[in-house]
Design an enzyme around this catalytic site. Structure first.
Site, PDB file in Angstrom:
ATOM      1  N   HIS A 144       0.845  -1.204   0.000  1.00 51.92           N
ATOM      2  CA  HIS A 144       0.000   0.000   0.000  1.00 51.92           C
ATOM      3  C   HIS A 144       0.883   1.258   0.000  1.00 51.92           C
ATOM      4  O   HIS A 144       0.603   2.223  -0.699  1.00 51.92           O
ATOM      5  CB  HIS A 144      -0.893   0.042   1.252  1.00 51.92           C
ATOM      6  CG  HIS A 144      -1.914  -1.054   1.335  1.00 51.92           C
ATOM      7  ND1 HIS A 144      -2.025  -1.884   2.425  1.00 51.92           N
ATOM      8  CD2 HIS A 144      -2.871  -1.451   0.474  1.00 51.92           C
ATOM      9  CE1 HIS A 144      -3.022  -2.738   2.223  1.00 51.92           C
ATOM     10  NE2 HIS A 144      -3.543  -2.506   1.057  1.00 51.92           N
TER      11      HIS A 144
ATOM     12  N   LYS B 190     -16.058  -6.499   4.978  1.00 50.06           N
ATOM     13  CA  LYS B 190     -15.106  -7.516   5.456  1.00 50.06           C
ATOM     14  C   LYS B 190     -15.114  -7.540   6.971  1.00 50.06           C
ATOM     15  O   LYS B 190     -15.339  -6.501   7.606  1.00 50.06           O
ATOM     16  CB  LYS B 190     -13.671  -7.159   5.028  1.00 50.06           C
ATOM     17  CG  LYS B 190     -13.405  -7.272   3.559  1.00 50.06           C
ATOM     18  CD  LYS B 190     -11.942  -6.914   3.282  1.00 50.06           C
ATOM     19  CE  LYS B 190     -11.611  -7.031   1.809  1.00 50.06           C
ATOM     20  NZ  LYS B 190     -10.216  -6.663   1.525  1.00 50.06           N
TER      21      LYS B 190
ATOM     22  N   ARG C 205      -2.569  -4.991  -8.838  1.00 50.70           N
ATOM     23  CA  ARG C 205      -1.414  -5.877  -8.678  1.00 50.70           C
ATOM     24  C   ARG C 205      -1.340  -6.883  -9.825  1.00 50.70           C
ATOM     25  O   ARG C 205      -0.677  -6.657 -10.806  1.00 50.70           O
ATOM     26  CB  ARG C 205      -1.449  -6.563  -7.314  1.00 50.70           C
ATOM     27  CG  ARG C 205      -1.224  -5.580  -6.167  1.00 50.70           C
ATOM     28  CD  ARG C 205      -1.641  -6.145  -4.852  1.00 50.70           C
ATOM     29  NE  ARG C 205      -3.057  -6.501  -4.877  1.00 50.70           N
ATOM     30  CZ  ARG C 205      -3.661  -7.270  -3.982  1.00 50.70           C
ATOM     31  NH1 ARG C 205      -2.972  -7.792  -3.016  1.00 50.70           N
ATOM     32  NH2 ARG C 205      -4.951  -7.519  -4.066  1.00 50.70           N
TER      33      ARG C 205
ATOM     34  N   SER D  20      -3.112  -8.233   2.502  1.00 49.27           N
ATOM     35  CA  SER D  20      -3.282  -8.151   3.952  1.00 49.27           C
ATOM     36  C   SER D  20      -3.663  -9.514   4.533  1.00 49.27           C
ATOM     37  O   SER D  20      -3.217  -9.874   5.619  1.00 49.27           O
ATOM     38  CB  SER D  20      -4.327  -7.098   4.301  1.00 49.27           C
ATOM     39  OG  SER D  20      -3.878  -5.839   3.886  1.00 49.27           O
TER      40      SER D  20
HETATM   41  N1  COA Z   1      -0.123  -4.048  -1.867  1.00 50.48           N
HETATM   42  C1  COA Z   1      -0.494  -5.087  -1.130  1.00 50.48           C
HETATM   43  N2  COA Z   1      -1.765  -5.449  -0.972  1.00 50.48           N
HETATM   44  C2  COA Z   1      -2.697  -4.709  -1.581  1.00 50.48           C
HETATM   45  C3  COA Z   1      -2.377  -3.601  -2.366  1.00 50.48           C
HETATM   46  C4  COA Z   1      -1.014  -3.288  -2.500  1.00 50.48           C
HETATM   47  N3  COA Z   1      -0.610  -2.271  -3.237  1.00 50.48           N
HETATM   48  N4  COA Z   1      -3.515  -3.070  -2.831  1.00 50.48           N
HETATM   49  C5  COA Z   1      -4.516  -3.825  -2.364  1.00 50.48           C
HETATM   50  N5  COA Z   1      -4.016  -4.802  -1.607  1.00 50.48           N
HETATM   51  C6  COA Z   1      -4.781  -5.878  -0.984  1.00 50.48           C
HETATM   52  C7  COA Z   1      -5.305  -5.545   0.336  1.00 50.48           C
HETATM   53  O1  COA Z   1      -4.364  -5.846   1.320  1.00 50.48           O
HETATM   54  C8  COA Z   1      -6.520  -6.432   0.396  1.00 50.48           C
HETATM   55  O2  COA Z   1      -6.131  -7.744   0.714  1.00 50.48           O
HETATM   56  P1  COA Z   1      -7.103  -8.715   1.472  1.00 50.48           P
HETATM   57  O3  COA Z   1      -8.332  -8.826   0.613  1.00 50.48           O
HETATM   58  O4  COA Z   1      -6.286  -9.934   1.554  1.00 50.48           O
HETATM   59  O5  COA Z   1      -7.397  -8.074   2.797  1.00 50.48           O
HETATM   60  C9  COA Z   1      -7.031  -6.415  -1.026  1.00 50.48           C
HETATM   61  O6  COA Z   1      -5.915  -6.120  -1.799  1.00 50.48           O
HETATM   62  C10 COA Z   1      -8.067  -5.364  -1.316  1.00 50.48           C
HETATM   63  O7  COA Z   1      -8.074  -4.432  -0.273  1.00 50.48           O
HETATM   64  P2  COA Z   1      -8.329  -2.902  -0.389  1.00 50.48           P
HETATM   65  O8  COA Z   1      -7.479  -2.285  -1.426  1.00 50.48           O
HETATM   66  O9  COA Z   1      -8.260  -2.342   0.975  1.00 50.48           O
HETATM   67  O10 COA Z   1      -9.758  -2.854  -0.944  1.00 50.48           O
HETATM   68  P3  COA Z   1     -11.044  -3.425  -0.318  1.00 50.48           P
HETATM   69  O11 COA Z   1     -11.661  -4.202  -1.418  1.00 50.48           O
HETATM   70  O12 COA Z   1     -10.851  -4.099   0.965  1.00 50.48           O
HETATM   71  O13 COA Z   1     -11.834  -2.099   0.008  1.00 50.48           O
HETATM   72  C11 COA Z   1     -12.992  -0.080  -0.550  1.00 50.48           C
HETATM   73  C12 COA Z   1     -12.322  -1.330  -1.028  1.00 50.48           C
HETATM   74  C13 COA Z   1     -12.674   0.318   0.850  1.00 50.48           C
HETATM   75  C14 COA Z   1     -12.470   0.994  -1.465  1.00 50.48           C
HETATM   76  C15 COA Z   1     -14.485  -0.335  -0.732  1.00 50.48           C
HETATM   77  O14 COA Z   1     -14.881  -1.376   0.139  1.00 50.48           O
HETATM   78  C16 COA Z   1     -15.284   0.890  -0.457  1.00 50.48           C
HETATM   79  O15 COA Z   1     -15.246   1.817  -1.235  1.00 50.48           O
HETATM   80  N6  COA Z   1     -16.018   0.900   0.665  1.00 50.48           N
HETATM   81  C17 COA Z   1     -16.906   1.984   1.008  1.00 50.48           C
HETATM   82  C18 COA Z   1     -18.350   1.659   0.607  1.00 50.48           C
HETATM   83  C19 COA Z   1     -18.565   1.879  -0.855  1.00 50.48           C
HETATM   84  O16 COA Z   1     -18.453   2.944  -1.406  1.00 50.48           O
HETATM   85  N7  COA Z   1     -18.944   0.793  -1.540  1.00 50.48           N
HETATM   86  C20 COA Z   1     -19.269   0.809  -2.939  1.00 50.48           C
HETATM   87  C21 COA Z   1     -18.064   0.509  -3.759  1.00 50.48           C
HETATM   88  S1  COA Z   1     -18.576   0.209  -5.419  1.00 50.48           S
END
Ligand code: COA
Length: 159
Positions: A18, A42, A91, A129
């Site tokens: 990240h 989640k 990624r 993560s």
């Molecule tokens: N390096 C390492 N890991 C990475 C990474 C990077 N550069 N980028 C993403 N990841 C991983 C994260 O660790 C995570 O891993 P996990 O699934 O094993 O925990 C995964 O990729 C995705 O995580 P993240 O990037 O945090 O996205 P998310 O899908 O958990 O959350 C939000 C996405 C928060 C943006 C989304 O849930 C959101 O917008 N929530 C608000 C409500 C909303 O608007 N919803 C409608 C969306 S259409």
């Protein structure tokens, strides 16, 4: 006008992957808001306050990065912050479908906001993560994956 971008995520916990994306974004924009999501669908290991606090400590070296948390839709938050850009990391191919669905859903909700995808450096391509949490549970070394504040937080959780 300030060029401001929002980098949203669950950050459960924040990783070097990240941070790699964030550092790239910080070079491209005047200000980047790292936005820690409360509602992500989640079950998180760390609560919102813990995730936000780790993000603050881990990004303290980046002067144009602000850490905040949000509830509700990310597009509403992005608009409220007077930004028209969201950053997401792309990624491997496995990210593509999910990220495309997310970006297109957000686009339908807010046509005025663009999602920009940044690719992390090769060494961060396969980090996530979830995998890091597994390593932590099995007491494996985490120095290559997460900053010191996160290692400390895992240790506290285990006690
Ligand atoms: N390096 C390492 N890991 C990475 C990474 C990077 N550069 N980028 C993403 N990841 C991983 C994260 O660790 C995570 O891993 P996990 O699934 O094993 O925990 C995964 O990729 C995705 O995580 P993240 O990037 O945090 O996205 P998310 O899908 O958990 O959350 C939000 C996405 C928060 C943006 C989304 O849930 C959101 O917008 N929530 C608000 C409500 C909303 O608007 N919803 C409608 C969306 S259409």
């Amino acid at each position: 006008m300030i060029r401001r971008a929002v980098y949203p995520g669950t950050f459960d916990p924040i990783t070097f992957g990240h941070l790699n994306i964030l550092e790239k974004a910080a070079k491209m924009f005047d200000e980047v808001i790292l936005a820690v999501a409360d509602f992500t669908g989640k079950n998180t290991l760390f609560d919102l306050a813990e995730r936000t606090s780790m993000c603050r400590i881990a990004t303290s070296h980046l002067s144009n990065v602000v850490v905040d948390s949000f509830d509700g839709l990310i597009v509403d938050y992005t608009r409220k912050k007077e930004s028209a850009v969201m950053i997401r990391g792309m990624r491997a191919v496995s990210d593509f479908e999910y990220e495309l669905a997310l970006a297109l859903t957000n686009k339908k909700l807010a046509p005025d906001i663009e999602t920009i995808f940044l690719v992390p450096n090769l060494r961060y391509m396969y980090q996530s993560s979830s995998l890091i949490k597994q390593l932590a549970l099995l007491s494996s070394a985490l120095d290559d994956y997460v900053p010191a504040c996160v290692i400390k937080a895992f240790e506290t959780k285990k006690k």
